[in-house]
Design an enzyme around this catalytic site. Structure first.
Site, PDB file in Angstrom:
ATOM      1  N   ARG A   1       0.812  -1.217   0.000  1.00 54.86           N
ATOM      2  CA  ARG A   1       0.000   0.000   0.000  1.00 54.86           C
ATOM      3  C   ARG A   1       0.858   1.285   0.000  1.00 54.86           C
ATOM      4  O   ARG A   1       0.564   2.235  -0.729  1.00 54.86           O
ATOM      5  CB  ARG A   1      -0.877  -0.008   1.252  1.00 54.86           C
ATOM      6  CG  ARG A   1      -1.924   1.075   1.323  1.00 54.86           C
ATOM      7  CD  ARG A   1      -2.508   1.152   2.738  1.00 54.86           C
ATOM      8  NE  ARG A   1      -2.846  -0.142   3.272  1.00 54.86           N
ATOM      9  CZ  ARG A   1      -4.040  -0.729   3.180  1.00 54.86           C
ATOM     10  NH1 ARG A   1      -5.018  -0.098   2.573  1.00 54.86           N
ATOM     11  NH2 ARG A   1      -4.254  -1.912   3.704  1.00 54.86           N
TER      12      ARG A   1
ATOM     13  N   ARG B   1     -13.285  -1.390  -1.313  1.00 56.31           N
ATOM     14  CA  ARG B   1     -12.739  -1.187   0.029  1.00 56.31           C
ATOM     15  C   ARG B   1     -13.695  -0.445   0.973  1.00 56.31           C
ATOM     16  O   ARG B   1     -13.710  -0.686   2.172  1.00 56.31           O
ATOM     17  CB  ARG B   1     -11.381  -0.476  -0.039  1.00 56.31           C
ATOM     18  CG  ARG B   1     -10.315  -1.316  -0.762  1.00 56.31           C
ATOM     19  CD  ARG B   1      -8.919  -0.759  -0.570  1.00 56.31           C
ATOM     20  NE  ARG B   1      -8.475  -0.888   0.804  1.00 56.31           N
ATOM     21  CZ  ARG B   1      -8.510   0.054   1.697  1.00 56.31           C
ATOM     22  NH1 ARG B   1      -8.932   1.263   1.360  1.00 56.31           N
ATOM     23  NH2 ARG B   1      -8.114  -0.163   2.926  1.00 56.31           N
TER      24      ARG B   1
ATOM     25  N   TYR C   1     -14.427  -2.693   4.038  1.00 56.29           N
ATOM     26  CA  TYR C   1     -13.681  -2.338   5.258  1.00 56.29           C
ATOM     27  C   TYR C   1     -14.169  -1.054   5.909  1.00 56.29           C
ATOM     28  O   TYR C   1     -13.528  -0.560   6.837  1.00 56.29           O
ATOM     29  CB  TYR C   1     -12.196  -2.138   4.937  1.00 56.29           C
ATOM     30  CG  TYR C   1     -11.535  -3.266   4.201  1.00 56.29           C
ATOM     31  CD1 TYR C   1     -11.507  -4.557   4.724  1.00 56.29           C
ATOM     32  CD2 TYR C   1     -10.891  -3.035   2.990  1.00 56.29           C
ATOM     33  CE1 TYR C   1     -10.859  -5.584   4.053  1.00 56.29           C
ATOM     34  CE2 TYR C   1     -10.252  -4.061   2.317  1.00 56.29           C
ATOM     35  CZ  TYR C   1     -10.244  -5.332   2.847  1.00 56.29           C
ATOM     36  OH  TYR C   1      -9.605  -6.341   2.185  1.00 56.29           O
TER      37      TYR C   1
ATOM     38  N   CYS D   1     -26.178  -2.424  -8.301  1.00 54.63           N
ATOM     39  CA  CYS D   1     -27.524  -2.582  -7.778  1.00 54.63           C
ATOM     40  C   CYS D   1     -27.532  -2.965  -6.313  1.00 54.63           C
ATOM     41  O   CYS D   1     -28.034  -4.041  -5.952  1.00 54.63           O
ATOM     42  CB  CYS D   1     -28.267  -3.613  -8.614  1.00 54.63           C
ATOM     43  SG  CYS D   1     -28.557  -2.975 -10.249  1.00 54.63           S
TER      44      CYS D   1
HETATM   45  N1  LLP Z   1       3.190  -8.999   3.486  1.00 52.39           N
HETATM   46  C1  LLP Z   1       2.236  -9.885   3.781  1.00 52.39           C
HETATM   47  C2  LLP Z   1       2.617 -11.213   4.237  1.00 52.39           C
HETATM   48  C3  LLP Z   1       0.885  -9.527   3.671  1.00 52.39           C
HETATM   49  O1  LLP Z   1      -0.049 -10.397   3.980  1.00 52.39           O
HETATM   50  C4  LLP Z   1       0.562  -8.224   3.209  1.00 52.39           C
HETATM   51  C5  LLP Z   1      -0.835  -7.819   3.067  1.00 52.39           C
HETATM   52  C6  LLP Z   1       1.595  -7.349   2.886  1.00 52.39           C
HETATM   53  C7  LLP Z   1       2.902  -7.763   3.042  1.00 52.39           C
HETATM   54  C8  LLP Z   1       1.351  -5.973   2.354  1.00 52.39           C
HETATM   55  O2  LLP Z   1       0.674  -5.160   3.252  1.00 52.39           O
HETATM   56  P1  LLP Z   1       0.540  -3.579   2.975  1.00 52.39           P
HETATM   57  O3  LLP Z   1       1.905  -2.971   3.093  1.00 52.39           O
HETATM   58  O4  LLP Z   1       0.011  -3.400   1.593  1.00 52.39           O
HETATM   59  O5  LLP Z   1      -0.395  -3.112   4.004  1.00 52.39           O
HETATM   60  N2  LLP Z   1      -7.147  -5.866   1.065  1.00 52.39           N
HETATM   61  C9  LLP Z   1      -6.791  -5.099   2.251  1.00 52.39           C
HETATM   62  C10 LLP Z   1      -5.359  -5.310   2.658  1.00 52.39           C
HETATM   63  C11 LLP Z   1      -5.021  -6.740   2.938  1.00 52.39           C
HETATM   64  C12 LLP Z   1      -3.570  -6.913   3.201  1.00 52.39           C
HETATM   65  C13 LLP Z   1      -3.196  -8.333   3.160  1.00 52.39           C
HETATM   66  N3  LLP Z   1      -1.814  -8.577   3.341  1.00 52.39           N
HETATM   67  C14 LLP Z   1      -7.090  -3.631   1.972  1.00 52.39           C
HETATM   68  O6  LLP Z   1      -7.626  -3.309   0.924  1.00 52.39           O
HETATM   69  O7  LLP Z   1      -6.829  -2.777   2.820  1.00 52.39           O
END
Ligand code: LLP
Length: 476
Positions: A332, A373, A377, A404
């Site tokens: 992210r 999202r 969330y 819808c």
């Molecule tokens: N490493 C692992 C093992 C992970 O499971 C994740 C995210 C990341 C790195 C990266 O995390 P970040 O830096 O992007 O926060 N769909 C959700 C987020 C789910 C994250 C899952 N794992 C959302 O839209 O906020």
């Protein structure tokens, strides 16, 4: 208070989504908008591209990614963690072949969590040695693919997976002629459930976590997992891994996690002194947060890196251990802030709420299929009128999609100029992470295109889905 790593869950936490009335509705807060976003008067520009031209050329909805923003955030991470750190971009946030190329050019490593993500990375010629494979249920085929490609690490997540990998190691041994030490060993990390769940401003440290990932430290599975890996001569344990959540602003969750990982490392090395040389990496996972609205205050990357490095150094010193390499896995924080979604306004409706309050429902030509999202969330977003500036007073708005169902909300509460009109373009900020990668064809809407903008030019990284794309799985 319990919180989902990616944001508060529906119904669990009463979140106040009321946004603050901006001082100037035309303003683009640099905390929220891409580094290349500008507006002096009139329309917003992105890396020198007028958003009206982008919309005319590619149509709407449209994801526009500021390439220099992405690259500069890669550099920020690389600089902040320096030579003693490894920065792995988490592909799940968003991946395309161009992103793979940019990552290679910027010198980052890559985390994938499925055969699909791995196949894309390999097809785009990303160096296999800089790829790590995650996932809580990697299939035999996924593991074979990763081993055969010679990727840098497989982050094991279960006893079943250790057994599968041991079988693959045995095959490598036989293929190499069965001699002692002649087969290459499979590099693995072990994912530890450290009992920390973090989210933005708060974290929870528990003995146990009721979730699917990793080997529980408190429950003794971590020690047993290490024992089984070490017992298999074809596997090489190169690191300990933990991922405590997503959209994190406060380093204290990482502190507890690092403390617990270093404690485990100490125990492992006490039992197996020879592993001190092979366990080179402490991987603290991803999760660094970004600003979706002006009220979000994520720490700068260099401050977070400094905290994490100091924490690991301090914990290792206290434990009498050499400091390992620190790996992080941001998704992210690299791809999120540099992308905006452009939509065209299709209908506008004033809805009268209790107390004489009016909420303007601004319907756009996308919705929960290109950004789930908000519905999933309860995430907050920021939107502006992008195709022109306006001196009209602020109107309380909700930006909704064309799907819808009434939960099809993109921006729950925001202020837009009261003269917002059908045909205007609005831009939603910080949509680079987990929007396209979680997009769907709900209601048979095509996925939007994604363009990269840089130095006054634009090019498509992904084209819009066509009617034929939407029909391609039909068997007729
Ligand atoms: N490493 C692992 C093992 C992970 O499971 C994740 C995210 C990341 C790195 C990266 O995390 P970040 O830096 O992007 O926060 N769909 C959700 C987020 C789910 C994250 C899952 N794992 C959302 O839209 O906020």
């Amino acid at each position: 208070m319990r919180a989902h790593p990616a944001g508060p869950r529906h119904g669990e936490i009463p979140v106040d989504h009321t946004s603050v009335v901006p001082v100037d509705l035309n303003d683009l807060d640099p905390v929220v908008w891409p580094r290349g976003a500008r507006r002096t008067t009139g329309a917003m520009t992105l890396a020198g591209n007028d958003v009206r031209d982008l919309a005319a050329q590619y149509g709407t909805p449209l994801l526009a990614m500021d390439e220099q923003d992405f690259r500069s955030r890669c550099q920020d991470f690389a600089d902040a963690f320096g030579a003693a750190g490894d920065v792995h971009y988490a592909a799940k946030a968003f991946l395309s072949t161009h992103i793979v190329n940019w990552l290679a050019q910027e010198g980052l490593a890559l985390d994938v969590c499925s055969a699909g993500e791995l196949a894309l990375a390999l097809r785009a010629d990303f160096p296999p040695a800089k790829i790590a494979l995650h996932g809580s249920n990697k299939s035999q085929a996924e593991l074979e693919m990763a081993v055969d490609a010679g990727i840098g690490a497989i982050v094991v997540d279960s006893y079943d997976e250790i057994a599968r990998l041991a079988g693959i190691a045995e095959r490598l041994h036989l293929e190499s002629g069965g001699g002692n030490g002649s087969a290459r060993r499979i590099p693995v990390m072990i994912r530890i459930t450290v009992g920390v769940e973090a989210h933005t401003h708060e974290f929870i440290a528990t003995a146990h976590e009721d979730q699917k990932f990793g080997f529980s430290l408190a429950g003794g599975d971590a020690a047993e997992g290490v024992r089984r890996i070490v017992a298999c001569s074809g596997l090489e344990l190169i690191g300990l891994h933990s991922h405590i959540g997503s959209q994190i602003f406060d380093p204290s969750g990482f502190e507890v996690s690092a403390h617990r990982l270093v404690g485990l490392l100490k125990t492992i090395i006490k039992t197996h002194p020879d592993l001190a040389a092979s366990i080179t990496t402490l991987d603290l996972g991803g999760g660094l947060g970004i600003a979706y609205t002006s009220t979000d205050t994520p720490p700068p990357v260099d401050a977070m890196a400094k905290s994490l490095t100091e924490i690991v150094e301090r914990e290792c010193q206290a434990a009498g251990l050499a400091v390992p390499r620190i790996a992080v896995e941001p998704g992210r924080a690299i791809v999120g802030p540099g992308t905006v979604t452009l939509y065209e306004v299709g209908t506008i409706k004033d809805v009268h709420l209790d107390g004489g309050v009016v909420r303007k429902y601004v319907s756009i030509d996308g919705g929960m299929s290109d950004n789930i999202r908000t519905a999933l969330y309860d995430a907050d977003y920021t939107a502006v009128l992008a195709s022109r500036s306006s001196d009209a007073p602020a109107a309380r708005c909700r930006v909704v999609g064309k799907h819808c169902e009434s939960g099809d909300i993109v921006v729950r509460d925001c202020y837009l100029p009261a003269d917002i009109a059908v045909g205007d373009l609005i831009a939603v900020a910080a949509t680079g992470a987990y929007c396209y990668s979680m997009a769907s064809n709900y209601n048979r809407l095509p996925r939007p295109p994604l363009v990269a903008v840089i130095d006054g030019t634009s090019r498509q990284l992904l084209r819009r889905e066509t009617d034929d794309d939407l029909m391609r799985l039909e068997t007729w």
